[in-house]
Design a protein around this motif. Structure first.
Motif, PDB file in Angstrom:
ATOM      1  N   UNK A  68      59.700  32.312   6.591  1.00 39.90           N
ATOM      2  CA  UNK A  68      60.488  30.842   7.560  1.00 39.90           C
ATOM      3  C   UNK A  68      62.079  31.292   7.601  1.00 39.90           C
ATOM      4  N   UNK A  69      62.898  32.832   7.171  1.00 36.34           N
ATOM      5  CA  UNK A  69      63.588  32.872   7.067  1.00 36.34           C
ATOM      6  C   UNK A  69      64.187  34.240   8.705  1.00 36.34           C
ATOM      7  N   UNK A  70      62.840  34.443   8.616  1.00 42.10           N
ATOM      8  CA  UNK A  70      63.153  35.596   9.796  1.00 42.10           C
ATOM      9  C   UNK A  70      61.653  36.365  10.136  1.00 42.10           C
ATOM     10  N   UNK A  71      60.673  36.159   9.492  1.00 42.80           N
ATOM     11  CA  UNK A  71      59.437  36.631   9.859  1.00 42.80           C
ATOM     12  C   UNK A  71      58.881  35.785  10.919  1.00 42.80           C
ATOM     13  N   UNK A  72      58.858  34.580  11.466  1.00 38.12           N
ATOM     14  CA  UNK A  72      58.288  34.346  12.418  1.00 38.12           C
ATOM     15  C   UNK A  72      59.283  35.063  14.048  1.00 38.12           C
ATOM     16  N   UNK A  73      60.146  34.466  13.551  1.00 35.13           N
ATOM     17  CA  UNK A  73      60.952  35.137  14.651  1.00 35.13           C
ATOM     18  C   UNK A  73      60.770  36.515  15.483  1.00 35.13           C
ATOM     19  N   UNK A  98      66.115  32.085  15.180  1.00 37.56           N
ATOM     20  CA  UNK A  98      64.888  31.991  14.918  1.00 37.56           C
ATOM     21  C   UNK A  98      64.994  32.372  13.593  1.00 37.56           C
ATOM     22  N   UNK A  99      65.470  32.290  12.705  1.00 38.78           N
ATOM     23  CA  UNK A  99      66.836  32.383  11.713  1.00 38.78           C
ATOM     24  C   UNK A  99      66.370  31.273  11.033  1.00 38.78           C
ATOM     25  N   UNK A 100      65.565  31.121  10.138  1.00 38.97           N
ATOM     26  CA  UNK A 100      64.921  29.524   9.493  1.00 38.97           C
ATOM     27  C   UNK A 100      64.333  28.631  10.566  1.00 38.97           C
ATOM     28  N   UNK A 101      63.465  29.406  11.648  1.00 34.25           N
ATOM     29  CA  UNK A 101      62.958  28.924  12.625  1.00 34.25           C
ATOM     30  C   UNK A 101      63.538  27.909  13.480  1.00 34.25           C
ATOM     31  N   UNK A 102      65.084  28.291  13.516  1.00 32.33           N
ATOM     32  CA  UNK A 102      66.160  27.134  14.465  1.00 32.33           C
ATOM     33  C   UNK A 102      65.216  26.484  15.754  1.00 32.33           C
ATOM     34  N   UNK A 114      59.750  21.092  17.716  1.00 33.27           N
ATOM     35  CA  UNK A 114      58.693  21.177  18.375  1.00 33.27           C
ATOM     36  C   UNK A 114      57.689  21.332  17.452  1.00 33.27           C
ATOM     37  N   UNK A 115      56.919  20.175  18.448  1.00 27.88           N
ATOM     38  CA  UNK A 115      55.640  19.821  17.439  1.00 27.88           C
ATOM     39  C   UNK A 115      54.665  21.017  17.352  1.00 27.88           C
ATOM     40  N   UNK A 116      54.490  21.142  18.867  1.00 31.55           N
ATOM     41  CA  UNK A 116      52.568  22.387  18.845  1.00 31.55           C
ATOM     42  C   UNK A 116      53.976  23.923  18.558  1.00 31.55           C
ATOM     43  N   UNK A 117      54.675  23.983  18.570  1.00 32.31           N
ATOM     44  CA  UNK A 117      55.434  24.930  18.056  1.00 32.31           C
ATOM     45  C   UNK A 117      56.143  25.498  16.690  1.00 32.31           C
ATOM     46  N   UNK A 118      56.126  24.292  15.899  1.00 32.34           N
ATOM     47  CA  UNK A 118      56.381  24.033  14.874  1.00 32.34           C
ATOM     48  C   UNK A 118      54.736  24.228  14.677  1.00 32.34           C
ATOM     49  N   UNK A 119      53.436  23.691  14.602  1.00 28.01           N
ATOM     50  CA  UNK A 119      52.313  23.715  13.919  1.00 28.01           C
ATOM     51  C   UNK A 119      52.359  25.124  14.179  1.00 28.01           C
ATOM     52  N   UNK A 120      52.610  25.397  15.602  1.00 26.62           N
ATOM     53  CA  UNK A 120      52.168  27.751  15.387  1.00 26.62           C
ATOM     54  C   UNK A 120      52.386  28.007  15.092  1.00 26.62           C
ATOM     55  N   UNK A 121      53.700  27.780  14.829  1.00 30.17           N
ATOM     56  CA  UNK A 121      54.563  28.730  13.131  1.00 30.17           C
ATOM     57  C   UNK A 121      54.356  28.799  11.679  1.00 30.17           C
ATOM     58  N   UNK A 122      54.159  27.369  11.955  1.00 33.92           N
ATOM     59  CA  UNK A 122      52.758  26.621  10.580  1.00 33.92           C
ATOM     60  C   UNK A 122      51.669  27.336   9.976  1.00 33.92           C
ATOM     61  N   UNK A 123      50.509  27.322  11.549  1.00 33.94           N
ATOM     62  CA  UNK A 123      49.492  28.407  11.442  1.00 33.94           C
ATOM     63  C   UNK A 123      49.377  29.930  11.068  1.00 33.94           C
ATOM     64  N   UNK A 124      50.376  29.947  12.066  1.00 29.14           N
ATOM     65  CA  UNK A 124      50.118  32.040  11.346  1.00 29.14           C
ATOM     66  C   UNK A 124      51.591  32.406  10.133  1.00 29.14           C
ATOM     67  N   UNK A 125      52.052  31.385   9.921  1.00 33.03           N
ATOM     68  CA  UNK A 125      52.961  31.731   8.027  1.00 33.03           C
ATOM     69  C   UNK A 125      51.192  31.689   7.277  1.00 33.03           C
ATOM     70  N   UNK A 126      50.251  31.271   7.306  1.00 33.93           N
ATOM     71  CA  UNK A 126      49.375  31.495   7.066  1.00 33.93           C
ATOM     72  C   UNK A 126      48.224  33.051   6.929  1.00 33.93           C
TER      73      UNK A 126
END
Length: 440
Positions: A68-73, A98-102, A114-126
């Protein structure tokens, strides 16, 4: 149905459906990490179950926060969606915004989350979470929890996040990769759901840590049997269940490719169970439930990079081969003298390599067989690309994991003492017992 209404940010029903599938798939993949905990927990000593499972749950906590903090970025961050603005082109994403999925939470144009963007970010987090959890099986019964968490912090930051960018961050234009991380874009590697980024990555790191921490006391073949077989079978079941989201969700859409990935996620591990049990029966005279569970996982590992590009028949052949080969490969630790406690190397590293290379031979339209049939002047090109991608990740992960692990061992200490290992990691490190019975 009312929950499939148009996406309020795009007005696109298809986007909404695809995002819904990603959210469901992400939940399925998250269940896989407790599945790893059960799978590993049943195979260790009764005095190490809490420690083993805590390493998976620790990964869920730590990696989830870092993502959430920086990994997605670092893995997917770009400036205004332009991949040419990577922090390092093709190697590392740009976390700016993109810090904290900004930018996903509050888009620059004021359109909102962003519906799709947040869904994708959550998917990749797992994916990031389970990749770290997989490594823990190589150092069961002898690792300090605090040292493990320090290792996980550095490894996921400097190894997993960049490798995820190499493999998973790309742009498709008319079905062709037009930009992205160097392994997929520059090499043209087909790694649909993480044969390199997840399994080879974790397997190589597991091998490095097994070498750094050394062997358990009394390490030899047959010295330790799984203490709770049903727990391991439960873990394998959760893994297989979640893997349908892992593979089919990687299409990020509800279409024929997702369905192909789903069916291959059934076909390959089913055949791998048979391959493993046949070898086990020939080698040891008995077909075991642990062998069936391990064969299923090996098949799942191998089909992960290839599930989008194989017909079910070729998928079953891959599973059969992988189950048989991995059943033999897990014996290498006794011949070579490294203590990979729960066969992370023999299943994830070996299975990941087999699945990744198999594409270069049998991949539909791109493999050696189809290229020869089409008269291609460079029939080995895809196989070469698959090999280069696989071994690049292997070497990168192994070297950095070994360096990180060695520094931790030399400073704060990674391995518990011999006395604590004999007493049991659970009570010494966590002050808990997995099976606390009242004294009579």
């Amino acid at each position: 149905m009312h929950f499939l209404a148009d996406d309020p940010t795009t007005g696109d029903l298809a986007t909404t459906i695809n995002a819904l599938w990603l959210l469901v798939a992400a939940a399925l993949v998250l269940v896989m990490t407790p599945g790893v905990a059960f799978f590993y927990g049943g195979m260790v000593k009764a005095k190490s179950v809490v420690s083993m499972m805590m390493m998976s749950f620790g990964a869920m906590g730590l990696v989830g926060v870092l993502w959430m903090i920086y990994g997605y970025g670092l893995a997917f961050g770009t400036v205004a969606g332009d991949t040419s603005n990577d922090l390092i082109k093709g190697v590392l994403g740009n976390p700016t915004g993109q810090f904290f999925l900004g930018d996903l939470i509050s888009a620059p144009d004021g359109s909102g989350p962003s519906l799709f963007g947040l869904a994708f970010a959550g998917f990749q987090a797992t994916f990031a979470i389970i990749t770290v959890a997989l490594i823990s099986g190589a150092i069961a019964d002898r690792a300090k929890f605090g040292a493990w968490m320090v290792f996980a912090f550095f490894w996921v930051t400097i190894v997993y996040f960049p490798v995820a960018h190499w493999v998973f961050n790309f742009t498709l234009t008319d079905g062709v990769v037009s930009d992205g991380g160097w392994i997929v874009y520059n090499l043209g590697v087909n790694d649909f759901a993480g044969g390199t980024a997840v399994h080879i990555n974790a397997g190589a790191a597991g091998l490095a840590l097994a070498l750094v921490l050394g062997k358990r006391i009394g390490f030899q073949k047959g010295i330790q049997k799984p203490h709770n077989v049903p727990l391991t079978l439960l873990g394998a079941s959760l893994l297989w269940f979640g893997w349908f989201g892992f593979n089919a969700g990687s299409e990020a859409a509800v279409d024929g490719i997702a369905a192909t990935a789903w069916i291959n996620t059934l076909a390959a591990p089913a055949a791998a169970i048979l391959g493993w049990l046949i070898v086990e029966k020939i080698k040891d005279g008995k077909a075991t439930s642990i062998g069936a569970a391990s064969g299923a996982v090996a098949g799942l590992v191998a089909i992960t990079p290839a599930c989008n590009i194989l017909t079910p028949g070729w998928g079953m052949l891959l599973g059969l081969i992988t189950g048989a080969v991995c059943a033999v490969a897990i014996e290498l630790k006794f011949k070579l003298g490294f203590d990979d406690s729960l066969d992370v190397v023999g299943i994830h590293l070996v299975g990941g390599i087999i699945g990744t290379l198999y594409i270069g031979i049998f991949g539909n339209g791109i493999g050696l067989i189809d290229r020869i049939a089409a008269g291609d002047a460079t029939p080995f090109s895809q196989l070469g690309a698959q090999a280069l991608g696989a071994f690049s990740v292997l070497i990168y992960s192994f070297v950095l994991a070994w360096i990180i692990g060695t520094i931790i061992q030399k400073t704060m200490g990674f391995r518990i003492t011999n006395e604590d290992e004999i007493a049991g990691v659970d009570t010494v490190v966590h002050g808990e017992e997995s099976y606390a019975l009242d004294a009579v």
